[in-house]
Design an enzyme around this catalytic site. Structure first.
Site, PDB file in Angstrom:
ATOM      1  CD  GLU A 194      36.832  36.882  41.200  1.00  0.00           C
ATOM      2  OE1 GLU A 194      35.662  36.682  40.841  1.00  0.00           O
ATOM      3  OE2 GLU A 194      37.608  35.961  41.559  1.00  0.00           O
ATOM      4  CE  LYS A 205      33.660  34.230  36.457  1.00  0.00           C
ATOM      5  NZ  LYS A 205      33.775  33.762  37.866  1.00  0.00           N
ATOM      6  CB  CYS A 213      37.151  33.301  38.944  1.00  0.00           C
ATOM      7  SG  CYS A 213      37.029  32.084  40.284  1.00  0.00           S
TER       8      CYS A 213
END
Length: 525
Positions: free
Chosen positions: A269, A340, A392
């Site tokens: 990430e 995301k 995440c």
């Protein structure tokens, strides 16, 4: 009022059952990774079921709340690491914030135990009430205020013999299965309710027999060689502008000697901390290098779109899109990307930001103004592979991940940066959650992080290979692809919710019918 509060706290401190409830909740932490003593979940929950077996909702609420508070206070204590180190708050305030967070999360199991306290007349009613109560409250915990579905009971079974049921009922089903087993055992010990134990045994046996009848998923015979790169960049340096180029260069230099013979390279990430538009020359060269070496690379990068003033936490693909391609695919805002969706409160967006940002550094962290991507997005295409992405803590949202799964998905791929949480049990829990998603969807897991835990996991063989935490290193390994679609991947939690709805109907009938009969007797007989 103060005297009353002090008196209540004093009485609570003298209540040995209150302490037992708190400690049983704390003990749950040892059922999760990295400790992995999964039978603890049954013992802890058994104590909680016993302590909350009260017809008085207030007593059930008291012991249920203390159980829940202990469950989260120790279970997510790693959150305090980030608050204390990067939040810029006094210790007393940071501890108070953690206490408030744990108290909020404890409300959900409290509500489940309160609901069950209205069905204590017969064992089977309370068993069903606890199953339905936890189903509803855990769903609420996963959705209200953006949701936080961390540390559900089912994750404790990731490395247990019961993990073979994950492709059929998912983690949510395993959570309810634990409640069924525990409550049946409780009433077997308390009232010798053998029929409940028999029902639990037959239910689990039936689930185990399904794979034998219908067969199981198998390897396709294809393997892909993956290269996972863990840069181990200090969190304090990640968003310093003078560190952008050294960070990008580090990942490039760690990858350069290992291009050959690799089908897919993965970086974590925001491995590239520079905005994508500004980092274009670097990305263009990286795209050419990946194509020249016959491979593809997926990396995290922040994308700030200057024309719309929107920012996305993004995964982009570089190099070959299909195996037969001879040219790279990258150009700015190309469609082979993932933005995301499930953003982390405070860390990636700040609610009421005009009010909160001036208060403390905790509410004004770097990269805390992201925009949500779509909930359903196409899989990434990398060197002929269909890659199912999650960034995440998105990996904790099973329905979100499943919503992006297709029959063509080859690999479950997730990236993270757990440097926020230091040498705590948080990153281990995160990896455990990711492995549960792999078990549910029956796809090999590839997980790459900044400082660990980076690794791959095979849901058929249950074999895991990882890079040690807190070191800059690579992992080059072959990943076996899997054919077929699991029951959970196809149906999700819908079958479980049909059962829960049926349970609620039974409980409603059992509760309403006696009331109707009593009213009829009073008015007409």
């Amino acid at each position: 009022m103060l005297k009353t509060l002090v008196s209540n706290l004093s009485n609570l401190a003298k209540d040995k059952f209150a302490w037992l409830s708190l400690f049983s909740g704390c003990a749950l932490t040892f059922a999760y990774s990295p400790f992995g003593v999964w039978p603890v979940v049954f013992a802890s929950l058994l104590i909680a079921v016993w302590l909350t077996d009260k017809p008085d909702p207030k007593l059930a609420a008291k012991y249920g709340f203390l159980f829940g508070f202990g469950w989260f206070a120790l279970g997510i204590s790693w959150v305090h690491v980030s608050i204390a180190e990067f939040g810029g708050l006094p210790l007393a305030i940071s501890v108070l914030l953690m206490a408030l967070l744990c108290a909020y999360l404890a409300l959900y199991p409290t509500l489940a135990f309160i609901f069950a306290s209205y069905f204590t007349h017969t064992p089977w009613q309370r068993v069903l009430a606890l199953i339905a109560g936890f189903a509803i409250t855990e769903w609420l915990r996963a959705h209200l205020l953006t949701g936080f579905p961390w540390l559900r009971f089912g994750y404790t079974l990731t490395d247990s013999p019961l993990n073979t049921l994950a492709p059929w009922v998912g983690e949510f089903g395993l959570t309810l299965l634990i409640i069924l087993v525990v409550t049946s055992l409780y009433y077997l010990l308390k009232q010798r309710a053998i029929y409940l134990a028999i029902v639990s045994f037959l239910g689990i046996s039936a689930l185990y027999s399904v794979p034998l009848i219908q067969g199981t998923l198998k390897y396709s015979g294809d393997e892909v060689t993956t290269l996972l790169v863990q840069g181990n960049i200090k969190q304090s340096l990640r968003w310093e502008p003078e560190q952008f180029w050294p960070t990008m260069s580090k990942y490039r230099d760690m990858t350069r000697p290992n291009w050959q013979g690799v089908d897919l390279v993965v970086w974590p990430e925001a491995a590239i901390p520079e905005f994508e538009d500004i980092a274009y020359p670097f990305l263009e060269n990286l795209d050419k290098a990946a194509t020249f070496n016959g491979t593809a690379l997926i990396t995290g990068i922040p994308d700030y779109q200057f024309d719309t003033r929107t920012a996305y936490n993004t995964l982009i693909t570089l190099g070959k899109k299909e195996k037969e391609d001879s040219e790279g695919q990258y150009h700015y805002l190309h469609k082979n990307r993932y933005q995301k969706h499930q953003l982390l409160p405070i860390g990636e967006f700040v609610p009421f930001e005009d009010l909160l940002r001036p208060i403390a550094p905790l509410f004004n962290l770097a990269m805390s103004s992201f925009t949500r991507g779509e909930a359903v997005q196409p899989n990434l295409l990398a060197n002929g592979l269909h890659v199912l992405p999650a960034i995440c803590y998105e990996i904790a949202f099973s329905e979100l991940v499943r919503g992006n799964f297709t029959a063509e998905s080859d690999i479950l791929f997730t990236v993270s940066n757990d440097a926020w949480f230091g040498d705590s049990h948080g990153p281990h829990q995160h990896m455990q959650i990711a492995r549960m998603r792999a078990l549910e969807l029956q796809r090999p897991l590839v997980r790459v992080t900044n400082n660990g835990i980076t690794g791959v996991y095979d849901p058929l063989s249950k074999v895991q290979h990882v890079i040690p935490q807190f070191e800059a290193n690579i992992l080059k390994t072959d990943v076996k692809l899997i054919n077929g679609v699991s029951w959970y991947a196809e149906h999700g939690n819908r079958p479980i919710w049909f059962i829960v709805a049926f349970i609620v109907l039974i409980l409603t009938t059992a509760k309403v019918k006696p009331m109707v009969l009593k009213r009829f007797e009073r008015n007409f007989l």
